[in-house]
Design a protein around this motif. Structure first.
Motif, PDB file in Angstrom:
ATOM      1  N   PRO A 246     -43.500 -48.715  -8.843  1.00  0.00           N
ATOM      2  CA  PRO A 246     -44.355 -48.544 -10.355  1.00  0.00           C
ATOM      3  C   PRO A 246     -43.406 -49.087 -11.310  1.00  0.00           C
ATOM      4  O   PRO A 246     -43.965 -49.886 -12.101  1.00  0.00           O
ATOM      5  CB  PRO A 246     -44.299 -47.028 -10.477  1.00  0.00           C
ATOM      6  CG  PRO A 246     -44.546 -46.652  -9.207  1.00  0.00           C
ATOM      7  CD  PRO A 246     -43.416 -47.163  -8.184  1.00  0.00           C
ATOM      8  N   ALA A 247     -42.014 -49.126 -11.173  1.00  0.00           N
ATOM      9  CA  ALA A 247     -41.154 -49.921 -12.273  1.00  0.00           C
ATOM     10  C   ALA A 247     -41.395 -51.102 -12.056  1.00  0.00           C
ATOM     11  O   ALA A 247     -41.132 -52.043 -13.082  1.00  0.00           O
ATOM     12  CB  ALA A 247     -39.822 -49.436 -11.952  1.00  0.00           C
ATOM     13  N   ALA A 248     -41.756 -51.852 -10.886  1.00  0.00           N
ATOM     14  CA  ALA A 248     -41.793 -53.329 -10.828  1.00  0.00           C
ATOM     15  C   ALA A 248     -43.121 -53.851 -11.541  1.00  0.00           C
ATOM     16  O   ALA A 248     -43.345 -54.515 -12.172  1.00  0.00           O
ATOM     17  CB  ALA A 248     -41.853 -53.697  -9.505  1.00  0.00           C
ATOM     18  N   VAL A 249     -44.215 -53.157 -11.237  1.00  0.00           N
ATOM     19  CA  VAL A 249     -45.373 -53.268 -11.874  1.00  0.00           C
ATOM     20  C   VAL A 249     -45.336 -52.956 -13.328  1.00  0.00           C
ATOM     21  O   VAL A 249     -45.877 -53.834 -14.205  1.00  0.00           O
ATOM     22  CB  VAL A 249     -46.687 -52.184 -11.270  1.00  0.00           C
ATOM     23  CG1 VAL A 249     -47.917 -52.613 -12.064  1.00  0.00           C
ATOM     24  CG2 VAL A 249     -46.857 -52.372 -10.070  1.00  0.00           C
TER      25      VAL A 249
ATOM     26  N   LEU B 216     -47.919 -47.810 -21.511  1.00  0.00           N
ATOM     27  CA  LEU B 216     -47.983 -46.470 -21.467  1.00  0.00           C
ATOM     28  C   LEU B 216     -49.351 -46.050 -20.891  1.00  0.00           C
ATOM     29  O   LEU B 216     -49.464 -44.924 -19.924  1.00  0.00           O
ATOM     30  CB  LEU B 216     -47.668 -45.631 -22.861  1.00  0.00           C
ATOM     31  CG  LEU B 216     -46.250 -45.884 -23.559  1.00  0.00           C
ATOM     32  CD1 LEU B 216     -46.125 -45.291 -24.785  1.00  0.00           C
ATOM     33  CD2 LEU B 216     -45.323 -45.342 -22.555  1.00  0.00           C
ATOM     34  N   THR B 217     -50.257 -46.661 -21.167  1.00  0.00           N
ATOM     35  CA  THR B 217     -51.663 -46.399 -20.675  1.00  0.00           C
ATOM     36  C   THR B 217     -51.750 -46.645 -19.160  1.00  0.00           C
ATOM     37  O   THR B 217     -52.110 -45.993 -18.135  1.00  0.00           O
ATOM     38  CB  THR B 217     -52.722 -47.331 -21.129  1.00  0.00           C
ATOM     39  OG1 THR B 217     -52.676 -47.164 -22.476  1.00  0.00           O
ATOM     40  CG2 THR B 217     -54.242 -47.006 -20.498  1.00  0.00           C
ATOM     41  N   LEU B 218     -51.205 -47.663 -18.591  1.00  0.00           N
ATOM     42  CA  LEU B 218     -50.882 -48.122 -17.147  1.00  0.00           C
ATOM     43  C   LEU B 218     -49.907 -47.156 -16.651  1.00  0.00           C
ATOM     44  O   LEU B 218     -49.917 -46.856 -15.439  1.00  0.00           O
ATOM     45  CB  LEU B 218     -50.543 -49.472 -17.105  1.00  0.00           C
ATOM     46  CG  LEU B 218     -50.294 -49.919 -15.566  1.00  0.00           C
ATOM     47  CD1 LEU B 218     -51.470 -49.529 -14.646  1.00  0.00           C
ATOM     48  CD2 LEU B 218     -49.793 -51.397 -15.451  1.00  0.00           C
ATOM     49  N   GLY B 219     -48.834 -47.005 -17.380  1.00  0.00           N
ATOM     50  CA  GLY B 219     -47.970 -45.745 -16.770  1.00  0.00           C
ATOM     51  C   GLY B 219     -48.420 -44.365 -16.446  1.00  0.00           C
ATOM     52  O   GLY B 219     -48.231 -43.776 -15.579  1.00  0.00           O
TER      53      GLY B 219
ATOM     54  N   LEU C 216     -51.579 -43.939 -15.461  1.00  0.00           N
ATOM     55  CA  LEU C 216     -52.356 -44.157 -14.177  1.00  0.00           C
ATOM     56  C   LEU C 216     -51.516 -44.218 -13.090  1.00  0.00           C
ATOM     57  O   LEU C 216     -51.757 -43.936 -11.928  1.00  0.00           O
ATOM     58  CB  LEU C 216     -53.283 -45.577 -14.287  1.00  0.00           C
ATOM     59  CG  LEU C 216     -54.518 -45.559 -15.423  1.00  0.00           C
ATOM     60  CD1 LEU C 216     -55.218 -46.609 -15.319  1.00  0.00           C
ATOM     61  CD2 LEU C 216     -55.314 -44.344 -15.335  1.00  0.00           C
ATOM     62  N   LEU C 217     -50.432 -44.850 -13.245  1.00  0.00           N
ATOM     63  CA  LEU C 217     -49.330 -45.004 -12.250  1.00  0.00           C
ATOM     64  C   LEU C 217     -48.676 -43.643 -11.636  1.00  0.00           C
ATOM     65  O   LEU C 217     -48.350 -43.476 -10.496  1.00  0.00           O
ATOM     66  CB  LEU C 217     -48.299 -45.929 -12.347  1.00  0.00           C
ATOM     67  CG  LEU C 217     -48.423 -47.461 -12.506  1.00  0.00           C
ATOM     68  CD1 LEU C 217     -47.531 -48.004 -13.054  1.00  0.00           C
ATOM     69  CD2 LEU C 217     -48.961 -47.850 -10.995  1.00  0.00           C
ATOM     70  N   LEU C 218     -49.019 -42.673 -12.865  1.00  0.00           N
ATOM     71  CA  LEU C 218     -48.238 -41.392 -12.539  1.00  0.00           C
ATOM     72  C   LEU C 218     -49.166 -40.728 -11.613  1.00  0.00           C
ATOM     73  O   LEU C 218     -48.554 -39.986 -10.858  1.00  0.00           O
ATOM     74  CB  LEU C 218     -48.304 -40.401 -13.713  1.00  0.00           C
ATOM     75  CG  LEU C 218     -47.794 -39.124 -13.695  1.00  0.00           C
ATOM     76  CD1 LEU C 218     -46.430 -39.000 -13.211  1.00  0.00           C
ATOM     77  CD2 LEU C 218     -47.724 -38.327 -15.011  1.00  0.00           C
ATOM     78  N   SER C 219     -50.618 -40.799 -11.610  1.00  0.00           N
ATOM     79  CA  SER C 219     -51.620 -40.386 -10.658  1.00  0.00           C
ATOM     80  C   SER C 219     -51.187 -40.972  -9.486  1.00  0.00           C
ATOM     81  O   SER C 219     -50.953 -40.115  -8.295  1.00  0.00           O
ATOM     82  CB  SER C 219     -52.894 -40.781 -11.013  1.00  0.00           C
ATOM     83  OG  SER C 219     -53.022 -40.329 -12.522  1.00  0.00           O
ATOM     84  N   ALA C 220     -50.645 -42.253  -9.247  1.00  0.00           N
ATOM     85  CA  ALA C 220     -50.467 -42.905  -8.044  1.00  0.00           C
ATOM     86  C   ALA C 220     -49.159 -42.262  -7.330  1.00  0.00           C
ATOM     87  O   ALA C 220     -49.024 -42.132  -6.211  1.00  0.00           O
ATOM     88  CB  ALA C 220     -50.233 -44.423  -8.071  1.00  0.00           C
ATOM     89  N   MET C 221     -48.407 -42.169  -8.219  1.00  0.00           N
ATOM     90  CA  MET C 221     -46.652 -41.509  -7.629  1.00  0.00           C
ATOM     91  C   MET C 221     -47.103 -40.049  -7.234  1.00  0.00           C
ATOM     92  O   MET C 221     -46.402 -39.660  -6.275  1.00  0.00           O
ATOM     93  CB  MET C 221     -45.801 -41.343  -9.003  1.00  0.00           C
ATOM     94  CG  MET C 221     -45.312 -42.642  -9.469  1.00  0.00           C
ATOM     95  SD  MET C 221     -44.165 -42.290 -10.829  1.00  0.00           S
ATOM     96  CE  MET C 221     -43.594 -44.191 -11.119  1.00  0.00           C
ATOM     97  N   VAL C 222     -48.079 -39.123  -7.685  1.00  0.00           N
ATOM     98  CA  VAL C 222     -48.475 -37.950  -7.464  1.00  0.00           C
ATOM     99  C   VAL C 222     -48.971 -38.035  -5.820  1.00  0.00           C
ATOM    100  O   VAL C 222     -48.366 -37.226  -4.972  1.00  0.00           O
ATOM    101  CB  VAL C 222     -49.372 -37.071  -8.324  1.00  0.00           C
ATOM    102  CG1 VAL C 222     -49.958 -35.739  -7.541  1.00  0.00           C
ATOM    103  CG2 VAL C 222     -48.605 -36.881  -9.519  1.00  0.00           C
ATOM    104  N   ALA C 223     -49.824 -39.073  -5.527  1.00  0.00           N
ATOM    105  CA  ALA C 223     -50.341 -39.195  -4.433  1.00  0.00           C
ATOM    106  C   ALA C 223     -49.324 -39.805  -3.277  1.00  0.00           C
ATOM    107  O   ALA C 223     -49.207 -39.347  -2.139  1.00  0.00           O
ATOM    108  CB  ALA C 223     -51.573 -40.157  -4.489  1.00  0.00           C
ATOM    109  N   GLY C 224     -48.556 -40.681  -3.901  1.00  0.00           N
ATOM    110  CA  GLY C 224     -47.264 -41.223  -3.303  1.00  0.00           C
ATOM    111  C   GLY C 224     -46.491 -40.123  -2.507  1.00  0.00           C
ATOM    112  O   GLY C 224     -45.709 -40.424  -1.613  1.00  0.00           O
ATOM    113  N   THR C 225     -46.230 -38.894  -3.319  1.00  0.00           N
ATOM    114  CA  THR C 225     -45.230 -37.969  -2.751  1.00  0.00           C
ATOM    115  C   THR C 225     -45.560 -37.771  -1.275  1.00  0.00           C
ATOM    116  O   THR C 225     -44.887 -36.982  -0.645  1.00  0.00           O
ATOM    117  CB  THR C 225     -45.239 -36.753  -3.742  1.00  0.00           C
ATOM    118  OG1 THR C 225     -46.629 -36.210  -3.659  1.00  0.00           O
ATOM    119  CG2 THR C 225     -44.896 -37.238  -5.160  1.00  0.00           C
TER     120      THR C 225
END
Length: 317
Positions: free
Chosen positions: A193-196, A241-244, A246-255
């Motif tokens: 996510p940091a790279a994106v 911040l908007t994309l961030g 959405l990426l938080l959702s992906a992070m939750v799934a990535g756990t």
């Protein structure tokens, strides 16, 4: 409601949330019943008699038609009951309450780390490469960020374990035993996510730097630090911040995968163990929590967009 755009916006979002929750519940119920095998036999073991297995299945309602099981499942959810684990006999709500904090912690810490890295790196690269300058730096940044964003979290996690845990011994590779045990899981979740986000920050920052008000600020001989930090950066962060969010959702799934690499005692490890054991109630409860987390994050992003740009967001909704 017809004359109030905010009420229409809230009603539409609430309606979409309810439909999404229903789809989530139905999908969780359907998928777990498609898994082959007998969950009762898996829980009781191969030595249990057929009579014991049959009695347990009847007690759990697994002999009922599927539609009756579905209605019973929805009825229990409406009363706040998630069921009991077939393996441990513990309430699913207790298992989730015990493991949810560990999952939320690494997801939130990874999100904050991604923002802390992406914003200065992306903004700095925009300043360095504006106007077509430093092509070699732009190429190196773009290539590196694309590669890092494309690597799955579990491969990054395995690499971090091998390098920093096994080879160098700088950090523990399993468990949740102290502050140092958070380092590798959080980094593994944050790198992609940091790279994106860094690429998005750079693109948005370059667009802002070409704006007329930035030219005006420079014409007034304002210090470069003031132009970049006060005028350019805040306007470049809206999309970031908007994309961030959405990426938080992906992070939750990535756990889910990262937790299993590091033996992290969160929901990700619990759902994998439950799927292997065919523990229906635990799988359904954990999937529900993950799904609700993603839906609530998306709802928060929609609300934030409406607050930042009320006219366009509410009109489009």
């Amino acid at each position: 409601m017809a004359g109030n755009p905010w009420l229409r916006f809230a009603a539409r979002r609430l309606g979409r949330l309810l439909v999404s929750v229903w789809v989530l519940l139905t999908a969780a119920f359907g998928m777990i019943h498609l898994i082959p095998g007998d969950p009762v036999r898996a829980a009781l073991g191969p030595m249990a008699s057929a009579q014991v297995v049959a009695a347990r299945r009847a007690a759990l309602g697994l002999d009922d038609p599927l539609w009756q099981q579905y209605l019973h499942y929805l009825g229990n959810l409406c009363t706040g009951r998630l069921g009991v684990s077939m393996g441990s006999g513990l309430p699913v709500s207790q298992l989730i309450a015990d493991r949810l904090p560990a999952t939320v912690e690494i997801a939130v810490y990874a999100f904050l780390l991604a923002l802390a890295v992406a914003i200065p790196v992306g903004a700095g690269m925009a300043v360095l490469t504006r106007g077509g300058r430093r092509r070699h730096a732009e190429l190196a940044f773009t290539s590196t960020s694309v590669v890092l964003a494309a690597i799955p979290e579990f491969l990054i996690a395995v690499g971090l374990v091998f390098v920093f845990g096994v080879s160098l011994g700088w950090a523990p590779v399993a468990g949740r035993s102290g502050p140092e045990s958070y380092v590798l899981p959080v980094v593994a979740l944050a790198i992609g996510p940091a790279a994106v986000l860094a690429r998005i920050v750079r693109v948005e920052m370059l667009a802002v730097l070409r704006a007329d008000y930035i030219r005006t600020a420079r014409a007034k001989r304002l210090p470069a630090r003031l132009v970049y930090l006060r005028h350019a950066l805040p306007n470049a962060l809206t999309a970031t911040l908007t994309l961030g969010g959405l990426l938080l959702s992906a992070m939750v799934a990535g756990t889910v995968l990262v937790e299993n690499v590091f033996a992290w005692p969160g929901l990700g490890a619990a759902i994998v163990q439950s799927i292997l054991a065919k523990d229906y109630p635990v799988v359904q409860g954990v999937v529900l929590v993950y799904g609700l987390g993603v839906l609530l994050v998306n709802l928060a992003v929609d609300v934030a967009l409406a607050l930042l740009d009320p006219r366009s967001t509410i009109r489009e909704s």
